[in-house]
Write a protein that holds these residues in place. Sequence first.
Motif, PDB file in Angstrom:
ATOM      1  N   THR A  18       0.828  -1.249   0.213  1.00 44.68           N
ATOM      2  CA  THR A  18       0.070   0.077   0.064  1.00 44.68           C
ATOM      3  C   THR A  18       0.683   1.213  -0.072  1.00 44.68           C
ATOM      4  O   THR A  18       0.717   2.105  -0.844  1.00 44.68           O
ATOM      5  N   THR A  21       2.451   1.429  -3.672  1.00 39.68           N
ATOM      6  CA  THR A  21       1.505   1.937  -4.746  1.00 39.68           C
ATOM      7  C   THR A  21       1.073   3.332  -4.555  1.00 39.68           C
ATOM      8  O   THR A  21       1.155   4.156  -5.460  1.00 39.68           O
ATOM      9  N   TYR A  25       1.726   6.132  -7.226  1.00 40.16           N
ATOM     10  CA  TYR A  25       0.498   6.917  -7.810  1.00 40.16           C
ATOM     11  C   TYR A  25       0.700   8.335  -7.599  1.00 40.16           C
ATOM     12  O   TYR A  25       0.461   9.116  -8.584  1.00 40.16           O
ATOM     13  N   PHE A  59      -4.649   0.908 -13.359  1.00 39.78           N
ATOM     14  CA  PHE A  59      -4.420   0.892 -11.961  1.00 39.78           C
ATOM     15  C   PHE A  59      -5.433   0.809 -10.932  1.00 39.78           C
ATOM     16  O   PHE A  59      -5.108  -0.026  -9.732  1.00 39.78           O
ATOM     17  N   LEU A  60      -6.858   0.906 -11.258  1.00 43.12           N
ATOM     18  CA  LEU A  60      -7.954   0.388 -10.434  1.00 43.12           C
ATOM     19  C   LEU A  60      -7.862  -0.966 -10.603  1.00 43.12           C
ATOM     20  O   LEU A  60      -7.970  -1.601  -9.362  1.00 43.12           O
ATOM     21  N   GLU A  63      -5.034  -2.587  -8.125  1.00 40.28           N
ATOM     22  CA  GLU A  63      -5.725  -2.367  -6.736  1.00 40.28           C
ATOM     23  C   GLU A  63      -6.806  -3.286  -6.302  1.00 40.28           C
ATOM     24  O   GLU A  63      -6.526  -3.936  -5.352  1.00 40.28           O
ATOM     25  N   ARG A  64      -7.715  -3.614  -7.313  1.00 42.99           N
ATOM     26  CA  ARG A  64      -8.728  -4.683  -7.077  1.00 42.99           C
ATOM     27  C   ARG A  64      -8.110  -5.981  -7.069  1.00 42.99           C
ATOM     28  O   ARG A  64      -8.408  -6.814  -6.159  1.00 42.99           O
ATOM     29  N   GLN A  66      -5.134  -6.744  -6.251  1.00 36.68           N
ATOM     30  CA  GLN A  66      -4.039  -6.703  -5.167  1.00 36.68           C
ATOM     31  C   GLN A  66      -5.013  -7.134  -3.958  1.00 36.68           C
ATOM     32  O   GLN A  66      -4.619  -7.747  -2.988  1.00 36.68           O
ATOM     33  N   THR A  67      -6.019  -6.193  -3.807  1.00 32.90           N
ATOM     34  CA  THR A  67      -6.853  -6.295  -2.624  1.00 32.90           C
ATOM     35  C   THR A  67      -7.526  -7.799  -2.440  1.00 32.90           C
ATOM     36  O   THR A  67      -7.716  -8.328  -1.472  1.00 32.90           O
ATOM     37  N   LEU A 108      -6.858   7.738  -6.198  1.00 32.26           N
ATOM     38  CA  LEU A 108      -5.652   7.112  -6.279  1.00 32.26           C
ATOM     39  C   LEU A 108      -4.608   7.905  -5.583  1.00 32.26           C
ATOM     40  O   LEU A 108      -3.581   7.441  -4.959  1.00 32.26           O
ATOM     41  N   LYS A 111      -4.113   7.515  -1.609  1.00 31.20           N
ATOM     42  CA  LYS A 111      -3.259   6.188  -1.535  1.00 31.20           C
ATOM     43  C   LYS A 111      -1.966   6.498  -0.932  1.00 31.20           C
ATOM     44  O   LYS A 111      -1.337   5.807   0.044  1.00 31.20           O
ATOM     45  N   THR A 186     -10.443   0.286  -0.935  1.00 35.30           N
ATOM     46  CA  THR A 186     -10.223  -0.004  -2.502  1.00 35.30           C
ATOM     47  C   THR A 186     -11.759  -0.365  -2.841  1.00 35.30           C
ATOM     48  O   THR A 186     -12.145   0.006  -4.026  1.00 35.30           O
TER      49      THR A 186
END
Length: 195
Positions: A18, A21, A25, A59-60, A63-64, A66-67, A108, A111, A186
């Motif tokens: 986290t 990233t 960003y 990027f979204l 994040e999705r 990785q979550t 982003l 973050k 996220t």
Amino acid sequence: MARTVVSFVQNGYFLLLTFVTGLFYFSFYLVALTLGFSLSFTVAGVPLLTHVLRTTTAFLQFERVQTKIYTDITTEPCVKSVTPDVSNWLQAKKELLNLRNWIAIGWLLLKFPIGILSLISATLLYAAPLVLIAVPFLYRFINLSFMGAAVDTVAKAVMVSATGVVLMMVSYRLAGSLARLIGGYTRLMIKHVNQ
């Protein structure tokens, strides 16, 4: 027991990821948007801004994924904007006026402070218990004190080490809660961007 350790380590990776990233960003969008806006009076600025704005979906999606991997929190898929076959300038205008891109950049960029907090939390939750657990091996070589009392005997060193074990158990719970909280961020981010 092994599953608990794996979960604890996985939460630590997620907290550190986290931070990484968030820093990426922040740096990427700060440099790219500043350069794009400063060059917007030339022909090179508008395509640069267009390509930067197109990165939000990737990027979204990152994040999705990785979550999902680290916290097992499922989020809805990212809605990708459809680009019809029109000229490059009309596509650039559409990307620049698309509010979804700017909202995604805002989320982003948030973050970065979340990443700083997760780095501080990971340091406290992971390093502090390990240092306390290692006190029985270190107290002979280093002058240590814990809560105002000098650690100079084996009994005191073992008590400090036991405190480290208890702190490790508390850290396990706190790290899991913090990772789920960031995973919820996220989920909220993608939900707001998809609206």
